[in-house]
Design a protein around this motif. Structure first.
Motif, mmCIF file in Angstrom:
data_model
loop_
_atom_site.group_PDB
_atom_site.id
_atom_site.type_symbol
_atom_site.label_atom_id
_atom_site.label_comp_id
_atom_site.label_asym_id
_atom_site.label_seq_id
_atom_site.Cartn_x
_atom_site.Cartn_y
_atom_site.Cartn_z
ATOM 1 N N GLN A 43 0.827 -1.187 0.000
ATOM 2 C CA GLN A 43 0.000 0.000 0.000
ATOM 3 C C GLN A 43 0.869 1.248 0.000
ATOM 4 O OE1 GLN A 43 -1.059 -0.611 4.582
ATOM 5 N NE2 GLN A 43 -2.037 1.196 3.758
ATOM 6 N N ARG A 44 0.282 2.337 -0.459
ATOM 7 C CA ARG A 44 1.001 3.608 -0.415
ATOM 8 C C ARG A 44 0.964 4.168 0.991
ATOM 9 N NH1 ARG A 44 3.030 5.654 -4.724
ATOM 10 N NH2 ARG A 44 2.349 4.952 -6.776
ATOM 11 N N ARG A 45 2.098 4.682 1.407
ATOM 12 C CA ARG A 45 2.169 5.307 2.712
ATOM 13 C C ARG A 45 1.332 6.571 2.724
ATOM 14 N NH1 ARG A 45 8.335 5.466 3.818
ATOM 15 N NH2 ARG A 45 8.478 3.213 3.961
ATOM 16 N N ASN A 46 0.463 6.705 3.707
ATOM 17 C CA ASN A 46 -0.393 7.881 3.793
ATOM 18 C C ASN A 46 0.186 8.960 4.688
ATOM 19 O OD1 ASN A 46 -2.461 6.786 2.185
ATOM 20 N ND2 ASN A 46 -3.141 5.541 3.901
ATOM 21 N N TYR A 47 1.139 8.589 5.527
ATOM 22 C CA TYR A 47 1.671 9.535 6.502
ATOM 23 C C TYR A 47 3.189 9.457 6.547
ATOM 24 C CZ TYR A 47 -3.146 9.579 8.227
ATOM 25 O OH TYR A 47 -4.504 9.686 8.331
ATOM 26 N N ASP A 50 8.225 2.822 15.390
ATOM 27 C CA ASP A 50 8.022 3.955 14.497
ATOM 28 C C ASP A 50 6.735 4.683 14.865
ATOM 29 O OD1 ASP A 50 5.751 2.919 12.922
ATOM 30 O OD2 ASP A 50 7.191 1.577 11.997
ATOM 31 N N LEU A 51 6.602 5.893 14.328
ATOM 32 C CA LEU A 51 5.476 6.760 14.667
ATOM 33 C C LEU A 51 5.110 7.626 13.481
ATOM 34 C CD1 LEU A 51 3.558 8.257 16.749
ATOM 35 C CD2 LEU A 51 5.519 9.747 17.216
ATOM 36 N N SER A 52 3.810 7.767 13.234
ATOM 37 C CA SER A 52 3.310 8.717 12.249
ATOM 38 C C SER A 52 1.950 9.194 12.733
ATOM 39 C CB SER A 52 3.175 8.062 10.867
ATOM 40 O OG SER A 52 2.015 7.249 10.809
ATOM 41 N N ILE A 60 1.569 15.220 17.211
ATOM 42 C CA ILE A 60 2.420 14.191 16.626
ATOM 43 C C ILE A 60 3.182 14.755 15.430
ATOM 44 C CG2 ILE A 60 2.434 11.983 15.390
ATOM 45 C CD1 ILE A 60 0.023 11.145 17.059
ATOM 46 N N GLN A 61 2.488 15.523 14.589
ATOM 47 C CA GLN A 61 3.133 16.099 13.415
ATOM 48 C C GLN A 61 4.281 17.014 13.809
ATOM 49 O OE1 GLN A 61 2.423 15.350 10.023
ATOM 50 N NE2 GLN A 61 4.433 16.295 10.013
ATOM 51 N N ARG A 62 4.078 17.818 14.841
ATOM 52 C CA ARG A 62 5.136 18.704 15.328
ATOM 53 C C ARG A 62 6.312 17.901 15.868
ATOM 54 N NH1 ARG A 62 2.526 22.031 19.775
ATOM 55 N NH2 ARG A 62 4.658 22.792 20.003
ATOM 56 N N TYR A 63 6.007 16.840 16.606
ATOM 57 C CA TYR A 63 7.074 15.995 17.166
ATOM 58 C C TYR A 63 7.862 15.314 16.053
ATOM 59 C CZ TYR A 63 9.349 12.258 19.809
ATOM 60 O OH TYR A 63 10.285 11.405 20.348
ATOM 61 N N VAL A 64 7.145 14.738 15.069
ATOM 62 C CA VAL A 64 7.802 14.060 13.959
ATOM 63 C C VAL A 64 8.700 15.023 13.191
ATOM 64 C CG1 VAL A 64 7.385 12.987 11.709
ATOM 65 C CG2 VAL A 64 6.058 12.260 13.700
ATOM 66 N N THR A 65 8.180 16.207 12.904
ATOM 67 C CA THR A 65 8.960 17.218 12.174
ATOM 68 C C THR A 65 10.215 17.606 12.944
ATOM 69 O OG1 THR A 65 6.948 18.101 11.156
ATOM 70 C CG2 THR A 65 8.899 19.522 11.149
ATOM 71 N N LYS A 66 10.070 17.805 14.267
ATOM 72 C CA LYS A 66 11.206 18.197 15.099
ATOM 73 C C LYS A 66 12.266 17.104 15.118
ATOM 74 C CE LYS A 66 13.560 20.631 18.046
ATOM 75 N NZ LYS A 66 14.243 21.908 17.640
ATOM 76 N N GLN A 67 11.853 15.847 15.268
ATOM 77 C CA GLN A 67 12.806 14.743 15.308
ATOM 78 C C GLN A 67 13.550 14.602 13.988
ATOM 79 O OE1 GLN A 67 13.497 13.144 18.240
ATOM 80 N NE2 GLN A 67 12.094 14.740 18.939
ATOM 81 N N GLU A 68 12.870 14.841 12.899
ATOM 82 C CA GLU A 68 13.520 14.770 11.597
ATOM 83 C C GLU A 68 14.524 15.906 11.426
ATOM 84 O OE1 GLU A 68 14.249 12.708 8.090
ATOM 85 O OE2 GLU A 68 13.138 12.203 9.917
ATOM 86 N N GLN A 69 14.186 17.083 11.933
ATOM 87 C CA GLN A 69 15.118 18.207 11.892
ATOM 88 C C GLN A 69 16.358 17.920 12.708
ATOM 89 O OE1 GLN A 69 12.691 21.445 13.277
ATOM 90 N NE2 GLN A 69 11.863 21.908 11.234
ATOM 91 N N VAL A 70 16.174 17.319 13.879
ATOM 92 C CA VAL A 70 17.308 16.978 14.749
ATOM 93 C C VAL A 70 18.218 15.958 14.051
ATOM 94 C CG1 VAL A 70 17.984 15.826 16.893
ATOM 95 C CG2 VAL A 70 16.100 17.475 16.890
ATOM 96 N N LYS A 71 17.622 14.984 13.378
ATOM 97 C CA LYS A 71 18.397 13.959 12.698
ATOM 98 C C LYS A 71 19.233 14.536 11.556
ATOM 99 C CE LYS A 71 16.275 10.993 10.070
ATOM 100 N NZ LYS A 71 15.422 9.864 9.608
#
Length: 259
Positions: free
Chosen positions: A135-139, A171-173, A245-256
């Motif tokens: 399936q296509r990832r939705n998030y 994982d988390l989305s 969750i979106q804010r947390y995910v975005t922040k973690q990706e920025q940190v990485k």
């Protein structure tokens, strides 16, 4: 459970950087119980199945009529073209493709014969050894920290009493979570629903939502331990918590990505 799923060591999962929403999530299901559950749902919904045979583009549109989990046999409709039916019967490589809840399902069988069902001729095929879900990832999702993994707290109610089970997330989305099942009281089987689950996002707060188990498969950890990895979909996730969750995910990706 919705995630990029492969039959692989979880170390591969931890190093998976492919978070694009345009990618295809591929899940190979090897558990007979899980395969049976998926095939039964396809049968109950009377979903059309395309049968490709003879290692060519020739196909027959069919459907699952009956599944015998004890004898590992599946009965499906035969085609209207007798010549195609005969070629299919002589084939040793049968590819079945269908969809379930917008998820592409594919499996292979290597035995086929004629049988009877409700007084008519039908095909009988062997139970597949594995099944692929695509399936296509939705998030957009992130792989959680191995050193300090996020935990999901799931309330469990039994005749002996109530308690809270702590499950490790991988994982988390905004759509859900992937978890590793280490808890003896949690039944991570497709279709199971757990209410009032809690996830603490450090620096952001607690997420409260229900979880529905969507898929499971077994993995082998580096220490040789075999455990179950499961993908869960959020149920009734409030808008403000999805934003969190979106804010947390975005922040973690920025940190990485920060040098």
């Amino acid at each position: 459970m919705v995630e990029t799923i492969r039959q692989a060591d979880p170390a591969d999962i931890a190093n998976d950087n492919s978070n694009s929403s345009e990618l295809i999530e591929i899940c190979r299901v090897n558990s007979k119980v899980d395969i049976l559950h998926i095939l039964q749902e396809i049968m109950q919904k009377n979903t059309l199945v395309t049968l490709y045979f003879d290692q060519s583009n020739r196909f027959i549109l069919t459907s699952i009529l009956f599944i015998n989990g004890q004898t590992n046999e599946i009965l499906i409709d035969s085609g209207s073209d007798t010549k195609f039916n005969q070629v299919a019967l002589e084939s040793e490589h049968l590819i079945f493709i269908t969809s379930l809840d917008k998820i592409k399902i594919e499996f292979v069988c290597n035995q086929i014969s004629m049988s009877q069902f409700d007084g008519r001729d039908v095909f009988q095929v062997n139970f597949p050894e594995s099944l692929i879900r695509m399936q296509r990832r939705n998030y957009y999702r992130i792989i959680t920290s191995i050193i300090k993994p996020l935990k999901c707290i799931i309330p469990i109610h039994t005749e002996a009493g109530s308690f809270k089970a702590e499950i490790t997330m991988v994982d988390l989305s905004c759509g859900g979570i992937g978890v590793i099942d280490h808890h003896p009281m949690i039944n991570f089987e497709p279709g199971m629903i757990y209410h009032n689950c809690r996830i603490n996002l450090p620096g952001y707060g607690d997420i409260f939502a229900g979880l529905e188990v969507r898929s499971t498969y077994e993995i082998t950890l580096r220490n040789g331990q075999i455990c179950k990895r499961a993908g869960c979909h959020f149920i009734d996730l409030p808008n403000e918590m999805e934003t969190m969750i979106q804010r947390y995910v975005t922040k973690q990706e920025q940190v990485k990505l920060t040098p």
